[in-house]
Write a protein that holds these residues in place. Structure first.
Motif, mmCIF file in Angstrom:
data_model
loop_
_atom_site.group_PDB
_atom_site.id
_atom_site.type_symbol
_atom_site.label_atom_id
_atom_site.label_comp_id
_atom_site.label_asym_id
_atom_site.label_seq_id
_atom_site.Cartn_x
_atom_site.Cartn_y
_atom_site.Cartn_z
ATOM 1 N N ARG A 81 0.829 -1.202 0.000
ATOM 2 C CA ARG A 81 0.000 0.000 0.000
ATOM 3 C C ARG A 81 0.869 1.259 0.000
ATOM 4 N NH1 ARG A 81 -2.943 0.564 5.443
ATOM 5 N NH2 ARG A 81 -0.800 0.989 6.023
ATOM 6 N N GLU A 82 1.909 1.244 0.838
ATOM 7 C CA GLU A 82 2.777 2.423 0.895
ATOM 8 C C GLU A 82 3.434 2.715 -0.456
ATOM 9 O OE1 GLU A 82 2.950 4.730 3.151
ATOM 10 O OE2 GLU A 82 1.378 3.518 4.099
ATOM 11 N N VAL A 83 3.959 1.674 -1.123
ATOM 12 C CA VAL A 83 4.629 1.952 -2.400
ATOM 13 C C VAL A 83 3.618 2.343 -3.480
ATOM 14 C CG1 VAL A 83 6.732 0.644 -2.054
ATOM 15 C CG2 VAL A 83 4.764 -0.503 -3.011
ATOM 16 N N PHE A 84 2.429 1.734 -3.443
ATOM 17 C CA PHE A 84 1.430 2.097 -4.458
ATOM 18 C C PHE A 84 1.034 3.565 -4.299
ATOM 19 C CE2 PHE A 84 -0.174 -2.546 -4.668
ATOM 20 C CZ PHE A 84 0.908 -2.857 -5.468
ATOM 21 N N LEU A 85 0.924 3.996 -3.032
ATOM 22 C CA LEU A 85 0.539 5.389 -2.790
ATOM 23 C C LEU A 85 1.619 6.354 -3.264
ATOM 24 C CD1 LEU A 85 -1.137 5.220 0.728
ATOM 25 C CD2 LEU A 85 -2.210 5.897 -1.414
ATOM 26 N N GLN A 86 2.871 5.856 -3.351
ATOM 27 C CA GLN A 86 3.961 6.749 -3.753
ATOM 28 C C GLN A 86 4.144 6.827 -5.261
ATOM 29 O OE1 GLN A 86 7.367 5.434 -1.557
ATOM 30 N NE2 GLN A 86 6.459 6.097 0.360
ATOM 31 N N THR A 87 3.339 6.097 -6.015
ATOM 32 C CA THR A 87 3.457 6.196 -7.469
ATOM 33 C C THR A 87 3.312 7.655 -7.866
ATOM 34 O OG1 THR A 87 2.228 4.147 -7.557
ATOM 35 C CG2 THR A 87 2.634 5.265 -9.645
ATOM 36 N N PRO A 88 4.279 8.214 -8.611
ATOM 37 C CA PRO A 88 4.165 9.621 -8.961
ATOM 38 C C PRO A 88 2.895 9.884 -9.771
ATOM 39 C CG PRO A 88 6.357 8.793 -9.451
ATOM 40 C CD PRO A 88 5.528 7.615 -9.098
ATOM 41 N N ARG A 89 2.209 10.934 -9.387
ATOM 42 C CA ARG A 89 0.986 11.356 -10.060
ATOM 43 C C ARG A 89 1.242 11.526 -11.567
ATOM 44 N NH1 ARG A 89 -3.752 11.096 -9.232
ATOM 45 N NH2 ARG A 89 -5.066 12.499 -10.420
#
Lengths: 259, 313
Positions: free
Chosen positions: B186-194
């Motif tokens: 979840r943490e890495v998915f949330l960090q996907t650059p917009r």
């Protein structure tokens, strides 16, 4: 492969915030149309309504019509995904997919459209798109290297190659050179000139010289005050806007006497 | 080498200013790093020294007539149970993580994330008792069905009547490692650059295609990392397996009693062990230590192999 866009009384909202009001204009096919104006005047927001990218932001919606060769992009039966396949976009900061090679980046859009293609077709389409973006000679020996290893200007041209690989009708560019050095900017501007012969190009820029250099028509956006919606002040041939604008606000802005 | 002569000889090269704060922090960080190394080395030395008698002992005196013959079935049981747990948990965890990060409304996502994190707070003894009392009996009908319909496959050869099998233990392990894989993913998915998400959308990607092109590749090293943390936990999990499994000799049949894992074997036999038997158990512990080390190195290698494409540059 290029279409005319008619915009009638377009109002753009984010939730209850009225971002842009009452824009009407015509964007001619096979031409470059530039939007200039101060920060926050809604020109980027307006650009994003032309491929429904503003809907990506929660609460983004429009009232009014955007007609592409007569077909309303906002009628109920139109899928935004289909709109974006016809209207490509290049962003302010180069954004090649970091996990993909140069070649995979170019072909990313085609792969999405889930066409099965032979590797020779893929090579051909990749070369054509890269040549179209004036990047082929610089990267032809390292197509399997990551796209993020290129320089900023090359990355931006890679993004343009990715956008034109799917052969869109229109290409939108949101300040495509603002993160680039002057040499790279020149390369992208040259490219915009060439793209005009095949595509309808719409570009947002902060750089007025750039608008003057690359565009055929220019629209000036402004906002009356902070918190008020942005609006289109005037739109005319680029020559006219820069030499003999019709409105005082435009003249003040382009001559630097703004605010 | 002396600082004074150095300064005199090369006037062009200035000595860096050394501030007290920097020196303190440097020392503290160095000490912490060294402590970890020292602890790790201490554990390794303890295991090797205590297990050494096994290697020199007469094979006749050992439990199964040789250390290899004793520990191999345990290794097999441990690895099989952990791999099943990982294979079951990873897709579910990635699914939950994507739901939280990209599909759910923010409030719903936060509460789902909170619930999943709570799962990590459940003690493993509780999971063990739940697996033994609740899950195991309910698995019996499924095991019977598997035996009747897929019995020709060796792993489903015969069904347990209690459900206290390696498969049940593996499924409980899967539940136990779900939270760690989910929260790391979840943490890495949330960090996907917009920017990358928008790049995909602007090419005409649907939401799922956008996730496939931008989010999953970007998050892959994180997902692998989370999975390895989960695998590490599954490999070392003791209580749950010790409670659920009714252990026995190694068998390929996963839905009948039998098999055991290294941690469960150690936990069940340690209290009464002494002398050579004790060394034998510690030797099994050493093997477990080496397996987890190998798993971690493998994970690092997998992640490093794609470093150029990680998006970190």
């Amino acid at each position: 492969m290029s279409k005319r866009i008619d915009i009638n009384d377009l109002n753009i909202y984010y939730g209850s915030f009225h971002a842009v009001k009452d824009v009407s204009m015509v964007i001619e096919p096979k031409s470059v149309t530039a939007f200039i104006g101060p920060s926050g005047c809604g020109k980027s927001t307006f650009l994003r309504t032309l491929n429904r990218m503003h809907e990506v932001v929660p609460g983004g919606r429009v009232e009014g019509d955007v007609l592409m060769d007569g077909r309303n992009l906002y009628s109920r039966d139109v899928d935004p995904v289909d709109v974006r396949r016809e209207v490509g976009m290049v962003f302010q900061r180069p954004n090649p997919f970091p996990t993909m090679s140069i070649k995979e980046n170019v072909l990313a859009g085609l792969r999405l459209n889930s066409k099965r293609m032979s590797s020779s077709t893929a090579d051909e389409l990749c070369e054509r798109a890269l040549r179209g973006a004036n990047l082929w000679s610089e990267v032809k020996d390292r197509l399997d290297r990551p796209g993020s290893g290129l320089s900023g200007g090359q990355q931006q041209r890679l993004c343009i190659a990715r956008a034109i690989a799917v052969q869109p009708e229109v290409i939108l560019m949101d300040e495509p050179c603002s993160a680039l050095d002057p040499i790279s900017t020149l390369a992208v501007e040259d490219l915009i000139h060439e793209l005009k012969s095949d595509y309808t190009v719409v570009i947002v820029t902060h750089n007025m010289q750039q608008a003057a250099r690359v565009s055929d028509r220019t629209g000036f956006f402004n906002l009356e005050a902070t918190g008020k919606p942005g609006h289109l002040v005037e739109m005319d041939d680029t020559q006219r806007i820069f030499n003999n604008p019709g409105k005082k606000a435009t003249e003040d802005y382009i001559s630097g006497r703004f605010g | 080498m002396s600082m004074t002569s150095d300064r005199g000889a090369r006037p062009g090269r200035r000595r860096t200013v050394r501030r007290p704060g920097d020196i303190t922090f440097h020392g503290a960080a160095l000490a912490s790093g060294l402590t970890i190394l020292a602890i790790l080395a201490g554990v390794a030395i303890f295991l090797v020294v205590e297990a050494a008698p096994v290697l020199t002992a007469d094979p006749e005196e050992l439990t199964a007539g040789g250390f290899g013959r004793y520990v191999l079935p345990l290794i097999a049981g441990t690895v099989i149970a952990s791999v099943i747990a990982m294979v079951v948990a990873t897709p579910v965890a990635v699914g939950i993580a994507l739901f939280i990060s990209h599909y759910a409304h923010r409030r719903v996502g936060t509460s789902v994330g909170f619930v999943v994190d709570l799962l990590a707070a459940v003690p493993s003894v509780v999971f063990g008792m739940w697996g033994w009392q609740v899950l195991a009996p309910r698995m019996v009908p499924l095991y019977r069905w598997l035996e009747a319909n897929l019995g020709f496959i060796p792993v489903f050869g015969s069904a347990s009547s209690t459900g206290r099998t390696l498969m049940t233990a593996s499924l409980v392990l899967a539940v136990m490692i779900l939270p760690i894989i989910t929260s790391v993913s979840r943490e890495v998915f949330l960090q996907t650059p917009r920017l990358h998400e928008e790049a995909a959308l602007a090419l005409g990607a649907t939401k799922w295609e956008m996730i496939r092109t931008a989010v999953l590749p970007f998050g892959m090293p994180g997902v692998i990392g989370g999975t390895m943390l989960g695998l590490g936990r599954a490999l070392g999990e003791t209580m749950a397996v010790a409670i659920i499994l009714s252990p026995g000799v190694f068998t390929w049949v996963l839905i009948d009693s039998g098999n055991s894992t290294i941690p469960a074997e150690i936990a069940l036999n340690f209290p009464e062990a002494s002398g050579l038997r004790l060394s034998e158990l510690i030797g099994a512990g050493l093997v477990l230590f080496l397996i987890t080390l190998a798993v971690n190195l493998l994970a690092r290698w997998v992640v490093a192999r794609r470093a150029d494409f990680s998006g970190a540059n």
